[in-house]
Design a protein around this motif. Structure first.
Motif, PDB file in Angstrom:
ATOM      1  N   ASN A 111       0.811  -1.230   0.000  1.00 40.47           N
ATOM      2  CA  ASN A 111       0.000   0.000   0.000  1.00 40.47           C
ATOM      3  C   ASN A 111       0.844   1.281   0.000  1.00 40.47           C
ATOM      4  OD1 ASN A 111       0.765  -0.730   2.663  1.00 40.47           O
ATOM      5  ND2 ASN A 111      -0.742   0.673   3.506  1.00 40.47           N
ATOM      6  N   TYR A 112       2.192   1.159   0.083  1.00 41.25           N
ATOM      7  CA  TYR A 112       3.048   2.343   0.011  1.00 41.25           C
ATOM      8  C   TYR A 112       3.502   2.624  -1.424  1.00 41.25           C
ATOM      9  CZ  TYR A 112       4.090   2.488   5.120  1.00 41.25           C
ATOM     10  OH  TYR A 112       4.042   2.592   6.485  1.00 41.25           O
ATOM     11  N   ARG A 113       3.370   1.591  -2.280  1.00 43.46           N
ATOM     12  CA  ARG A 113       4.092   1.636  -3.569  1.00 43.46           C
ATOM     13  C   ARG A 113       3.651   2.732  -4.511  1.00 43.46           C
ATOM     14  NH1 ARG A 113       5.527  -4.656  -3.879  1.00 43.46           N
ATOM     15  NH2 ARG A 113       6.988  -4.418  -2.143  1.00 43.46           N
ATOM     16  N   ASP A 114       2.398   3.155  -4.398  1.00 44.14           N
ATOM     17  CA  ASP A 114       1.912   4.153  -5.352  1.00 44.14           C
ATOM     18  C   ASP A 114       2.103   5.588  -4.860  1.00 44.14           C
ATOM     19  OD1 ASP A 114       1.136   2.168  -7.011  1.00 44.14           O
ATOM     20  OD2 ASP A 114      -0.895   2.019  -6.185  1.00 44.14           O
ATOM     21  N   SER A 115       2.780   5.760  -3.748  1.00 45.01           N
ATOM     22  CA  SER A 115       2.973   7.123  -3.224  1.00 45.01           C
ATOM     23  C   SER A 115       3.764   7.952  -4.222  1.00 45.01           C
ATOM     24  CB  SER A 115       3.737   7.086  -1.907  1.00 45.01           C
ATOM     25  OG  SER A 115       3.005   6.348  -1.003  1.00 45.01           O
ATOM     26  N   GLU A 116       3.428   9.231  -4.269  1.00 42.25           N
ATOM     27  CA  GLU A 116       4.098  10.090  -5.248  1.00 42.25           C
ATOM     28  C   GLU A 116       5.393  10.688  -4.717  1.00 42.25           C
ATOM     29  OE1 GLU A 116       1.437  12.300  -8.212  1.00 42.25           O
ATOM     30  OE2 GLU A 116       0.615  12.717  -6.235  1.00 42.25           O
ATOM     31  N   PHE A 117       5.497  10.754  -3.383  1.00 42.01           N
ATOM     32  CA  PHE A 117       6.643  11.430  -2.781  1.00 42.01           C
ATOM     33  C   PHE A 117       7.371  10.467  -1.845  1.00 42.01           C
ATOM     34  CE2 PHE A 117       3.624  14.538  -4.108  1.00 42.01           C
ATOM     35  CZ  PHE A 117       4.411  15.535  -4.678  1.00 42.01           C
ATOM     36  N   LEU A 118       8.685  10.596  -1.853  1.00 44.02           N
ATOM     37  CA  LEU A 118       9.508   9.699  -1.027  1.00 44.02           C
ATOM     38  C   LEU A 118      10.573  10.532  -0.329  1.00 44.02           C
ATOM     39  CD1 LEU A 118      10.596   6.838  -0.226  1.00 44.02           C
ATOM     40  CD2 LEU A 118      11.854   6.834  -2.390  1.00 44.02           C
ATOM     41  N   PHE A 119      10.771  10.278   0.954  1.00 38.11           N
ATOM     42  CA  PHE A 119      11.873  10.931   1.662  1.00 38.11           C
ATOM     43  C   PHE A 119      12.814   9.856   2.181  1.00 38.11           C
ATOM     44  CE2 PHE A 119      13.871  12.619   5.589  1.00 38.11           C
ATOM     45  CZ  PHE A 119      14.633  13.606   4.986  1.00 38.11           C
ATOM     46  N   LEU A 120      14.070   9.932   1.711  1.00 38.83           N
ATOM     47  CA  LEU A 120      15.091   8.980   2.143  1.00 38.83           C
ATOM     48  C   LEU A 120      15.871   9.610   3.290  1.00 38.83           C
ATOM     49  CD1 LEU A 120      16.318   8.034  -1.454  1.00 38.83           C
ATOM     50  CD2 LEU A 120      14.818   6.656   0.023  1.00 38.83           C
ATOM     51  N   GLY A 121      15.494   9.264   4.508  1.00 38.49           N
ATOM     52  CA  GLY A 121      16.176   9.819   5.680  1.00 38.49           C
ATOM     53  C   GLY A 121      17.614   9.329   5.742  1.00 38.49           C
ATOM     54  N   ASN A 122      18.309   9.875   6.720  1.00 42.67           N
ATOM     55  CA  ASN A 122      19.730   9.642   6.855  1.00 42.67           C
ATOM     56  C   ASN A 122      20.038   8.206   7.296  1.00 42.67           C
ATOM     57  OD1 ASN A 122      22.390   9.804   7.737  1.00 42.67           O
ATOM     58  ND2 ASN A 122      21.789  10.812   9.661  1.00 42.67           N
ATOM     59  N   ILE A 123      20.146   7.303   6.298  1.00 42.61           N
ATOM     60  CA  ILE A 123      20.555   5.917   6.577  1.00 42.61           C
ATOM     61  C   ILE A 123      21.614   5.525   5.550  1.00 42.61           C
ATOM     62  CG2 ILE A 123      18.379   5.147   7.638  1.00 42.61           C
ATOM     63  CD1 ILE A 123      17.589   3.936   4.934  1.00 42.61           C
ATOM     64  N   ASP A 124      22.133   4.321   5.662  1.00 43.28           N
ATOM     65  CA  ASP A 124      23.124   3.796   4.725  1.00 43.28           C
ATOM     66  C   ASP A 124      22.657   4.051   3.274  1.00 43.28           C
ATOM     67  OD1 ASP A 124      24.586   2.106   3.052  1.00 43.28           O
ATOM     68  OD2 ASP A 124      24.868   0.625   4.632  1.00 43.28           O
ATOM     69  N   PRO A 125      23.489   4.710   2.455  1.00 41.26           N
ATOM     70  CA  PRO A 125      23.068   5.037   1.092  1.00 41.26           C
ATOM     71  C   PRO A 125      22.667   3.811   0.263  1.00 41.26           C
ATOM     72  CG  PRO A 125      25.354   5.725   1.497  1.00 41.26           C
ATOM     73  CD  PRO A 125      24.787   5.303   2.803  1.00 41.26           C
ATOM     74  N   THR A 126      23.217   2.656   0.579  1.00 38.50           N
ATOM     75  CA  THR A 126      22.818   1.446  -0.146  1.00 38.50           C
ATOM     76  C   THR A 126      21.353   1.129   0.142  1.00 38.50           C
ATOM     77  OG1 THR A 126      25.073   0.648   0.004  1.00 38.50           O
ATOM     78  CG2 THR A 126      23.400  -0.992  -0.540  1.00 38.50           C
ATOM     79  N   LEU A 127      20.946   1.311   1.398  1.00 35.61           N
ATOM     80  CA  LEU A 127      19.540   1.087   1.754  1.00 35.61           C
ATOM     81  C   LEU A 127      18.657   2.162   1.124  1.00 35.61           C
ATOM     82  CD1 LEU A 127      19.630   0.070   5.547  1.00 35.61           C
ATOM     83  CD2 LEU A 127      19.636  -1.387   3.529  1.00 35.61           C
ATOM     84  N   GLN A 128      19.167   3.388   1.066  1.00 34.77           N
ATOM     85  CA  GLN A 128      18.389   4.471   0.430  1.00 34.77           C
ATOM     86  C   GLN A 128      18.110   4.115  -1.032  1.00 34.77           C
ATOM     87  OE1 GLN A 128      21.076   7.824   1.284  1.00 34.77           O
ATOM     88  NE2 GLN A 128      19.507   8.690   2.618  1.00 34.77           N
ATOM     89  N   SER A 129      19.149   3.652  -1.738  1.00 36.19           N
ATOM     90  CA  SER A 129      18.969   3.272  -3.151  1.00 36.19           C
ATOM     91  C   SER A 129      17.970   2.142  -3.282  1.00 36.19           C
ATOM     92  CB  SER A 129      20.281   2.772  -3.761  1.00 36.19           C
ATOM     93  OG  SER A 129      21.149   3.822  -3.958  1.00 36.19           O
ATOM     94  N   ASN A 130      18.094   1.179  -2.379  1.00 36.33           N
ATOM     95  CA  ASN A 130      17.203   0.026  -2.385  1.00 36.33           C
ATOM     96  C   ASN A 130      15.731   0.465  -2.259  1.00 36.33           C
ATOM     97  OD1 ASN A 130      15.600  -1.968  -1.273  1.00 36.33           O
ATOM     98  ND2 ASN A 130      17.224  -2.907  -0.061  1.00 36.33           N
ATOM     99  N   VAL A 131      15.453   1.368  -1.325  1.00 37.59           N
ATOM    100  CA  VAL A 131      14.077   1.854  -1.145  1.00 37.59           C
ATOM    101  C   VAL A 131      13.644   2.656  -2.376  1.00 37.59           C
ATOM    102  CG1 VAL A 131      12.565   3.344   0.227  1.00 37.59           C
ATOM    103  CG2 VAL A 131      14.261   1.902   1.368  1.00 37.59           C
ATOM    104  N   ARG A 132      14.565   3.469  -2.860  1.00 37.40           N
ATOM    105  CA  ARG A 132      14.265   4.286  -4.049  1.00 37.40           C
ATOM    106  C   ARG A 132      13.820   3.396  -5.214  1.00 37.40           C
ATOM    107  NH1 ARG A 132      12.583   6.502  -7.733  1.00 37.40           N
ATOM    108  NH2 ARG A 132      13.376   8.288  -8.895  1.00 37.40           N
TER     109      ARG A 132
END
Ligand code: AMP
Length: 307
Positions: A111-132
């Motif tokens: 239910n999160y997948r269709d969100s239009e906006f994403l904020f990648l908080g300060n975590i390991d950049p590899t995890l940020q890319s993964n979520v992105r």
């Protein structure tokens, strides 16, 4: 839901000139989520341990924040302890206990997948890319980072910067990332790494947004929002994340993205940061009204308005 935010959910023990408070509910996702919740629907992606109670959950739920992306695992919740001296812009970290955060493997609920906006908080950049990459349809992606990642995971961070639209970091971090001490030159170097816009936060002095030439189809002149001079800064923790929450929350609440919207978002970010620091932890952010927020927005306008 319109914004998904990934980041730490924490217990913070904080010492300021107003005293010490133990194990306050904190973390990037918490501050960001509460601040953004006054503007739009938010879903949080994070991890907590067994010490995270229903009462803590309810702080987020009361603000309509979706927590179906918060994993609960055995162990303790991320813990951070810090102290502020005369310089309220600088926290001295006394302890960081990653606990369940050490094995965080963010997985986006359906239910999160269709969100239009994403904020990648300060975590390991590899995890940020993964979520992105789990949210490839996002319209606008905001992101944060800090010196630890700039220094220790530079190549990974450079990859992540290619998939972030608006980077929101402190001026000192921007200079360090760019390897350049002059502010506008540092901004241009960071923008060349990928982001269309860079928001540089100056702590108690406000924030400046720089644009890559041609980005968002708007002029590339920078714009600065002030910070409100506040006499009683009780606890600066979370000011930056609350700024990001107000900034992105306001953008998400608007139909289109243009220079005026981005300028107002800079002010709403400053407004939310200014509320966050008035009490320890998230206390002030938990008890606001939209009227109070808009009244302070007017005070910000008057602070700099020139006929
Ligand atoms: P700020 O807005 O920069 O003041 O962020 C404050 C929040 O960041 C606190 O509530 C902490 O729990 C959280 N925090 C501190 N260190 C880290 C870290 N290494 N990783 C993720 N979150 C952190």
């Amino acid at each position: 839901m319109s914004i998904v935010a990934v980041g730490s959910i924490a217990f913070d023990t904080v010492t300021t000139r107003y005293g010490t408070k133990e194990r306050l509910l904190g973390g990037t996702a918490t501050y960001f989520g509460l601040a953004a919740s006054y503007f739009t629907d938010v879903g949080v992606l994070g991890v907590v341990g067994e010490d995270f109670t229903a009462e803590h959950e309810n702080v987020l739920r009361r603000h309509g924040i979706d927590i179906s992306g918060v994993q609960r695992t055995s162990g303790k919740t991320f813990f951070w302890s810090g102290e502020y001296g005369a310089n309220v812009n600088e926290a001295k970290t006394r302890a960081t206990e990653l606990n369940v955060f050490a094995n965080f493997d963010p997985e986006l609920p359906r239910n999160y997948r269709d969100s239009e906006f994403l904020f990648l908080g300060n975590i390991d950049p590899t995890l940020q890319s993964n979520v992105r990459h789990q949210m490839n349809g996002a319209r606008l992606v905001g992101g944060d980072t800090m010196n630890y990642w700039i220094n220790n995971t530079h190549p990974q961070l450079l990859e992540t910067l290619k998939v972030i639209d608006v980077l929101i970091i402190n001026d000192a971090e921007a200079k360090s990332l760019a390897g350049e001490t002059n502010l506008p030159r540092a901004a241009q170097k960071v923008l060349a790494m990928g982001p269309k816009a860079l928001v540089m936060k100056h702590g108690e002095y406000g924030a400046t947004i720089f644009f890559r030439e041609g980005a968002f189809g708007i002029g590339h002149h920078p714009f600065r929002a002030p910070a409100l001079p506040i006499e009683e800064v009780v606890d600066p923790t979370g000011a930056g994340d609350s700024f990001a929450g107000g900034f992105m929350g306001y953008i998400a609440s608007q139909g289109e993205l243009n220079r005026e919207v981005l300028k107002r978002a800079m002010f709403y970010g400053s407004v939310m940061g200014s509320f966050a620091v008035e009490r320890f932890g998230t206390e002030r952010l938990q008890n606001l009204t939209r009227e109070e927020i808009d009244a302070r927005f007017q005070i910000f306008r008057e602070l700099t308005h020139l006929e």
